[in-house]
Motif scaffolding. Structure first.
Motif, PDB file in Angstrom:
ATOM      1  N   GLN A   1       0.821  -1.209   0.000  1.00 28.70           N
ATOM      2  CA  GLN A   1       0.000   0.000   0.000  1.00 28.70           C
ATOM      3  C   GLN A   1       0.856   1.261   0.000  1.00 28.70           C
ATOM      4  O   GLN A   1       1.968   1.277   0.529  1.00 28.70           O
ATOM      5  CB  GLN A   1      -0.925   0.011   1.226  1.00 28.70           C
ATOM      6  CG  GLN A   1      -2.066  -0.982   1.133  1.00 28.70           C
ATOM      7  CD  GLN A   1      -2.928  -0.982   2.381  1.00 28.70           C
ATOM      8  OE1 GLN A   1      -2.579  -0.372   3.392  1.00 28.70           O
ATOM      9  NE2 GLN A   1      -4.055  -1.653   2.325  1.00 28.70           N
ATOM     10  N   THR A   2       0.295   2.316  -0.592  1.00 23.22           N
ATOM     11  CA  THR A   2       0.961   3.616  -0.576  1.00 23.22           C
ATOM     12  C   THR A   2       0.607   4.348   0.718  1.00 23.22           C
ATOM     13  O   THR A   2      -0.383   4.023   1.385  1.00 23.22           O
ATOM     14  CB  THR A   2       0.520   4.469  -1.769  1.00 23.22           C
ATOM     15  OG1 THR A   2      -0.900   4.613  -1.743  1.00 23.22           O
ATOM     16  CG2 THR A   2       0.935   3.816  -3.080  1.00 23.22           C
ATOM     17  N   THR A   3       1.410   5.322   1.055  1.00 24.11           N
ATOM     18  CA  THR A   3       1.161   6.113   2.265  1.00 24.11           C
ATOM     19  C   THR A   3       0.042   7.115   2.006  1.00 24.11           C
ATOM     20  O   THR A   3      -0.008   7.747   0.955  1.00 24.11           O
ATOM     21  CB  THR A   3       2.431   6.863   2.688  1.00 24.11           C
ATOM     22  OG1 THR A   3       3.485   5.907   2.888  1.00 24.11           O
ATOM     23  CG2 THR A   3       2.204   7.631   3.976  1.00 24.11           C
ATOM     24  N   TRP A   4      -0.850   7.245   2.985  1.00 23.12           N
ATOM     25  CA  TRP A   4      -1.997   8.135   2.839  1.00 23.12           C
ATOM     26  C   TRP A   4      -1.550   9.576   2.630  1.00 23.12           C
ATOM     27  O   TRP A   4      -0.598  10.044   3.263  1.00 23.12           O
ATOM     28  CB  TRP A   4      -2.889   8.057   4.081  1.00 23.12           C
ATOM     29  CG  TRP A   4      -4.105   8.926   3.995  1.00 23.12           C
ATOM     30  CD1 TRP A   4      -5.310   8.605   3.457  1.00 23.12           C
ATOM     31  CD2 TRP A   4      -4.221  10.287   4.450  1.00 23.12           C
ATOM     32  NE1 TRP A   4      -6.183   9.656   3.548  1.00 23.12           N
ATOM     33  CE2 TRP A   4      -5.535  10.713   4.150  1.00 23.12           C
ATOM     34  CE3 TRP A   4      -3.344  11.177   5.070  1.00 23.12           C
ATOM     35  CZ2 TRP A   4      -5.992  11.982   4.462  1.00 23.12           C
ATOM     36  CZ3 TRP A   4      -3.794  12.452   5.363  1.00 23.12           C
ATOM     37  CH2 TRP A   4      -5.106  12.839   5.072  1.00 23.12           C
ATOM     38  N   GLN A   5      -2.258  10.261   1.735  1.00 20.99           N
ATOM     39  CA  GLN A   5      -2.026  11.678   1.504  1.00 20.99           C
ATOM     40  C   GLN A   5      -3.362  12.398   1.447  1.00 20.99           C
ATOM     41  O   GLN A   5      -4.391  11.794   1.135  1.00 20.99           O
ATOM     42  CB  GLN A   5      -1.266  11.905   0.183  1.00 20.99           C
ATOM     43  CG  GLN A   5       0.113  11.296   0.146  1.00 20.99           C
ATOM     44  CD  GLN A   5       0.808  11.563  -1.168  1.00 20.99           C
ATOM     45  OE1 GLN A   5       0.635  12.619  -1.764  1.00 20.99           O
ATOM     46  NE2 GLN A   5       1.596  10.600  -1.622  1.00 20.99           N
TER      47      GLN A   5
END
Length: 548
Positions: free
Chosen positions: A346-350
């Motif tokens: 997963q990508t980091t939340w932005q």
């Protein structure tokens, strides 16, 4: 968010108050106060030296250890050998509790698994001819702690106790006074939660209702778990539960001390596995489909205790425990590995469109982003003035535009504005559209019992601040150091009459006298109960009764 709220309060050398001041928009919404979390306090306190993300995982580990220890003690008291008790405890811990904690993140629900084994043991003891003298005390203690942890769980476990008490009356065991004694202990310990709900229920919005299952949809309870997470059946959730419930149904004809618990387990599964005609009862717990697990846990507990009592010999019984624990642990390890892989991918939340909270991960730096703190806006426990404006169905995720204007936009508006004055940024996708902010505070700073706002007002008048205010709570407000009296606006916001210019507003939520009295009663009950248990000649989990 619950852990982070407590964490921040403790870092300020204080305990969290009813309002959420560090999370959920920093608007004083009573999510922290009306979702009981007293039993979480010691776990946060001993892990507060860690970074936020590491603290969460450490607390997860501590909860699993506590669940295992609780089960081990109870299985030992139920006459399992040391090895059998250890294997049985591992089977229980890494079945349903692991999934609810690691995959679903249901932290309060996971904490309740610590208190379930002593409750089950106590209920069984009350079916024997010579129950331990501390049985009612242990039962009351753990029901009371459940009240301080998770209200829906407490409701269902109290329903379980009522079912057993009713069967006690029918069978003329004459243990009804023990149930009353346990109820008194539970009432004293859980009084803060009960009083808060009693006072707040008529002046706050309830949690959003969800769609109910129909009479013939029991299978759906297991469907999502049969191929759990897309990695195949999770033994500890579906197969083990089905085996346990089948055993209870097939042995229900036996007139032994376990029969009332078998009836109660199957009854709870029947109620929460379907709608029947109990709509108000089911809606009270918001998500009834996840609460069949109480009957499942009781069924698994009965099966694991009864396994050692079969005429198989200790060696053969131990082999069965080894098989169950091995299959459960293997399935659990497979799930943990899969979850880890998912997180890694997963990508980091932005704070941008497309970064959904369920499809992204967070880091320690994410907590520092205001957009993350303001991301979610529940309708749960908003002021009752929001009742005409709340949304229904899937749109209830954002509660109402007024809620988003407070929790997300932090608008400082002249009073008596209407919904026509609320606008969304149409350049963003609908699900991520942000409300257009109107005159936000120049700066704000949260403290454990309130918030400081620095605002500039273009003209004098009555203003609604981005803070929720509740009729039954007392607020202390200072404007540039001078005390002011606030009132509740028609949208449930904190309203002040202010002059044009710059203002430093200090808003503090005071601890109600009735809640302070409830906390003192709870602490006294715990102290007396602990003293009583210490004075017992034998540990409360020891018993001369042979299970049968």
């Amino acid at each position: 968010m619950r852990i982070y709220e407590i964490r921040q309060a403790m870092l300020h050398q204080a305990l969290p108050t009813l309002g959420s001041w560090f999370t959920f928009g920093q608007a004083g919404q009573l999510i922290q106060g009306l979702y009981p979390s007293q039993t979480l306090l010691p776990l946060v306190a001993i892990t507060n030296w860690l970074a936020p993300v590491q603290q969460v995982y450490c607390i997860f580990g501590l909860i699993l250890c506590a669940i295992a220890a609780s089960n081990y003690l109870v299985f030992k008291a139920s006459h399992l050998t040391t090895n059998q008790a250890l294997l049985a405890a591992l089977t229980v811990t890494y079945s349903i509790p692991l999934i609810n904690l690691l995959v679903y993140g249901q932290l309060p629900l996971a904490l309740v698994f610590i208190f379930m084994p002593p409750i089950f043991w106590s209920l069984y003891q009350l079916q024997t001819n010579t129950p331990h003298p501390a049985t009612a005390t242990v039962l009351g203690l753990n029901i009371g702690l459940t009240l301080l942890t998770h209200l829906p769980s407490a409701f269902i476990l109290i329903l379980l106790v009522v079912l057993i008490a009713g069967l006690d009356l029918i069978s003329h065991r004459h243990r009804f006074l023990s149930f009353v004694q346990a109820g008194c202990w539970a009432l004293g310990i859980g009084l803060p939660t009960l009083v808060t709900i009693l006072v707040a229920s008529s002046q706050t919005l309830a949690v959003a209702k969800v769609a109910q299952r129909s009479f013939f949809q029991w299978g759906q309870l297991f469907e999502e778990h049969w191929h759990h997470l897309g990695i195949g059946p999770y033994f500890g959730y579906t197969p083990l539960t089905l085996l346990a419930l089948t055993y209870l149904a097939l042995t229900l004809w036996r007139h032994d001390n376990w029969r009332p618990l078998k009836i109660a387990s199957l009854t709870l599964f029947f109620i929460y596995g379907s709608n029947l005609t109990l709509q108000p009862l089911i809606e009270l717990v918001q998500f009834p489909q996840r609460f069949y697990l109480y009957s499942a846990q009781l069924a698994i507990f009965i099966c694991l205790v009864r396994l050692c009592q079969q005429p198989l010999g200790k060696g053969v019984s131990t082999i069965f425990y080894i098989v169950l624990a091995s299959v459960t642990l293997f399935s659990a390890a497979k799930t943990v590995f899969h979850v880890h892989q998912q997180l890694q991918a997963q990508t980091t939340w932005q704070a941008q469109p497309g970064y959904h909270r369920r499809l992204t991960k967070i880091t320690n730096q994410t907590y520092q982003q205001p957009a993350f703190i303001n991301m979610r806006t529940y309708r749960d426990y908003l002021p009752i003035e929001q009742a005409p404006y709340v949304k229904a169905g899937k749109k209830a995720f954002f509660a109402s535009e007024y809620a988003r204007d407070v929790n997300q936009a932090h608008s400082v508006r002249p009073s008596h504005f209407s919904g026509n004055d609320l606008h969304l940024d149409k350049t963003q996708p609908t699900d991520f559209a942000s409300p257009v902010t109107v005159n936000p505070p120049k700066r704000q700073h949260s403290v454990p019992n309130g918030i400081d706002l620095w605002v500039h007002l273009p003209k004098s008048g009555h203003y609604d601040l981005p803070i929720w205010q509740y009729h039954y709570l007392s607020y202390q407000v200072f404007d540039n150091g001078q005390p002011r009296i606030s009132r509740v606006s028609k949208q449930g916001r904190l309203q002040l009459k202010l002059q044009a210019g710059d203002h430093h507003l200090q808003i503090r939520l005071l601890l109600p006298t009735w809640l302070l009295a409830a906390y003192l009663t709870s602490a006294t009950s715990l102290a007396l109960l602990g003293l009583y248990l210490l004075c017992q000649k034998r540990p409360p989990y020891k018993s001369k009764n042979k299970a049968g």
